[in-house]
Design an enzyme around this catalytic site. Structure first.
Site, mmCIF file in Angstrom:
data_model
loop_
_atom_site.group_PDB
_atom_site.id
_atom_site.type_symbol
_atom_site.label_atom_id
_atom_site.label_comp_id
_atom_site.label_asym_id
_atom_site.label_seq_id
_atom_site.Cartn_x
_atom_site.Cartn_y
_atom_site.Cartn_z
ATOM 1 N N SER A 1 -3.917 -8.220 8.534
ATOM 2 C CA SER A 1 -3.285 -6.916 8.671
ATOM 3 C C SER A 1 -2.426 -6.979 9.921
ATOM 4 C CB SER A 1 -4.367 -5.851 8.799
ATOM 5 O OG SER A 1 -3.797 -4.686 9.344
ATOM 6 N N ASP B 1 -5.470 4.275 14.022
ATOM 7 C CA ASP B 1 -4.161 4.831 13.687
ATOM 8 C C ASP B 1 -4.243 6.144 12.907
ATOM 9 O OD1 ASP B 1 -2.631 2.981 15.046
ATOM 10 O OD2 ASP B 1 -2.715 1.537 13.405
ATOM 11 N N ARG C 1 2.772 5.089 17.181
ATOM 12 C CA ARG C 1 2.359 6.188 16.292
ATOM 13 C C ARG C 1 2.967 7.525 16.688
ATOM 14 N NH1 ARG C 1 2.131 2.288 13.103
ATOM 15 N NH2 ARG C 1 0.267 0.999 13.192
ATOM 16 N N ASP D 1 0.814 -1.219 0.000
ATOM 17 C CA ASP D 1 0.000 0.000 0.000
ATOM 18 C C ASP D 1 0.844 1.265 0.000
ATOM 19 O OD1 ASP D 1 -2.241 -1.542 -0.041
ATOM 20 O OD2 ASP D 1 -2.767 -1.234 2.067
#
Ligand code: ARG
Length: 401
Positions: free
Chosen positions: A175, A124, A95, A14
């Site tokens: 994922s 996220d 993050r 991606d």
């Protein structure tokens, strides 16, 4: 001058496709930034070269593994933070450190926008964008998967059409997000919440059903931070890695939960956090002997609130900062050794010692040498129960009318 966009780059399909996709959609130059938070896997140089091969004008790798361990994992440990009682915040704490490096790179490379590869359904995106708003209020934010309609099928078609140096055939149904604090796996077969996870989804932990011989470990802490394992001095990063290896071999730290996302969706997640869970267990047991009762009770609620704030993308918020100051204050005497046995999926504490312990053998003992004056207990109980006793008298009186 051509506009520049800094992209949070993982090396996966991606974000690799996003480099060209963003370029075509916006006319901007893309700078790929990968952040090492101890995720392992491919070498960061391989990832950097792939970004360049996919059309990034610059590709930059930030080594943040010690920083992540010291400034993100250790506060999580000091808070004993488990979101909804289970999840040690693996992705949630990575993050903010990634954001810090994205904003730094945006400054260095003269970018006006930061891009990330999140969908519109998860936490996220919130963590990235709230973080960027806070650390770089002048920066814009885009999410190609969410905002530029970059679906997986389109990503595969784009990669094949442009001949990008990335594998498009190996379809992983899950994922996955991972770093040194743990690993998170979702989607695919796991979305039926009655389905038990299959063996192939685990990577940080061996199956606990057939464990090797029990492994006894002593973890030494100073002010809430692990400083030695079996007497050998370690950095926080080394402590987490060593326990990932040893607790992982025993299948410690597998977590299967349905959790509440900030966006209002319940989602099923499998986590593996052997080092984190062994450390949190040890740390909590050391607090049990070194933190005063009222402070300890209050800290449990603070830790829970801290976990919610961090989960909800508020790492850089004033309340989180204030709670950090409270938690830090509680850690002053959290020093000493915890002995634990790692075996068959469990990390069980079986010994503790500390020079700053509040455990008083002479008060606790039932043997001779007891220094506790038992005659004090009667009057104390009379007074302790007084308020409820008065209220209960009133209840009986009123009910009798
Ligand atoms: N649900 C976790 C969180 O929001 C993990 C998210 C990332 N997980 C993943 N499998 N991509 O913190």
């Amino acid at each position: 001058m051509t506009e520049r966009i800094v992209l949070a780059y993982s090396g996966g399909l991606d974000t690799s496709v996003a480099i060209g996709w963003i370029g075509e959609a916006t006319g901007a130059e893309v700078i790929a930034v990968a952040v090492d938070v101890g995720q392992g896997g491919e070498s960061l140089e391989t990832i950097r070269q792939r970004a360049l091969g996919c059309g990034a004008v610059e590709a930059y790798v930030a080594d943040a593994s010690d920083e992540f361990a010291d400034e993100y994992c250790m506060p999580t440990l000091k808070a004993n933070a488990l979101y909804q009682g289970h999840y040690p915040l693996v992705s949630a704490i990575s993050r903010p450190v990634i954001v810090k490096h994205l904003v730094k790179a945006a400054r260095e490379f003269g970018a006006t926008t930061v891009a990330h590869g999140c969908t519109g359904k998860g936490n996220d995106q919130v963590r990235f964008e709230v973080g960027i708003q806070t650390l770089g209020p002048d920066l814009k934010c885009i999410a190609p998967v969410r905002d530029l309609a970059l679906t997986r099928d389109k990503a595969i078609a784009f990669a094949e059409e442009k001949g990008l140096p990335i594998e498009t055939t190996k379809k992983n149904p899950y994922s996955i997000d991972q770093n040194v604090w743990g690993r998170a796996v979702e989607t695919g077969y796991l979305e039926d919440i009655w389905n038990a996870p299959t063996k192939d989804i685990y990577d940080y932990t061996a199956t606990p059903e057939f464990p090797p011989a029990p492994d006894e470990v002593t973890i030494s802490f100073e002010a809430g931070v692990p400083v030695a394992i079996d007497g050998v001095r370690v950095t926080p990063l080394q402590a987490i890695k060593e326990l990932n290896r040893r607790a992982g071999a025993q299948g410690v730290g597998r977590i299967d939960v349905v959790e509440d996302r900030l966006v209002g969706i319940k989602s099923r997640e499998i986590y593996e956090a052997p080092g984190a869970m062994a450390l949190i267990t040890a740390h909590k047991h050391l607090e049990d002997i070194t933190v005063e009762r009222e402070q300890a009770r209050f800290k449990a609620t603070v830790g829970q609130r801290w976990a919610e704030l961090v989960y909800d993308g508020q790492w850089f918020s004033p309340l989180k900062r204030s709670l950090d100051a409270f938690i830090e204050d509680t850690q002053k005497y959290v020093s000493g050794d915890i002995r634990m046995t790692l075996h068959g999926g469990q990390a069980i504490v079986n010994g503790r010692r500390s020079d700053t312990s509040l455990y008083d053998f002479d008060l606790a003992t039932y043997d001779t040498g007891d220094t506790f004056d038992q005659s004090m207990a009667r009057g104390f109980i009379e007074l302790w129960g007084m308020s409820a006793k008065v209220a209960s008298g009133r209840d009986i009186r009123v009910a009798g009318k």
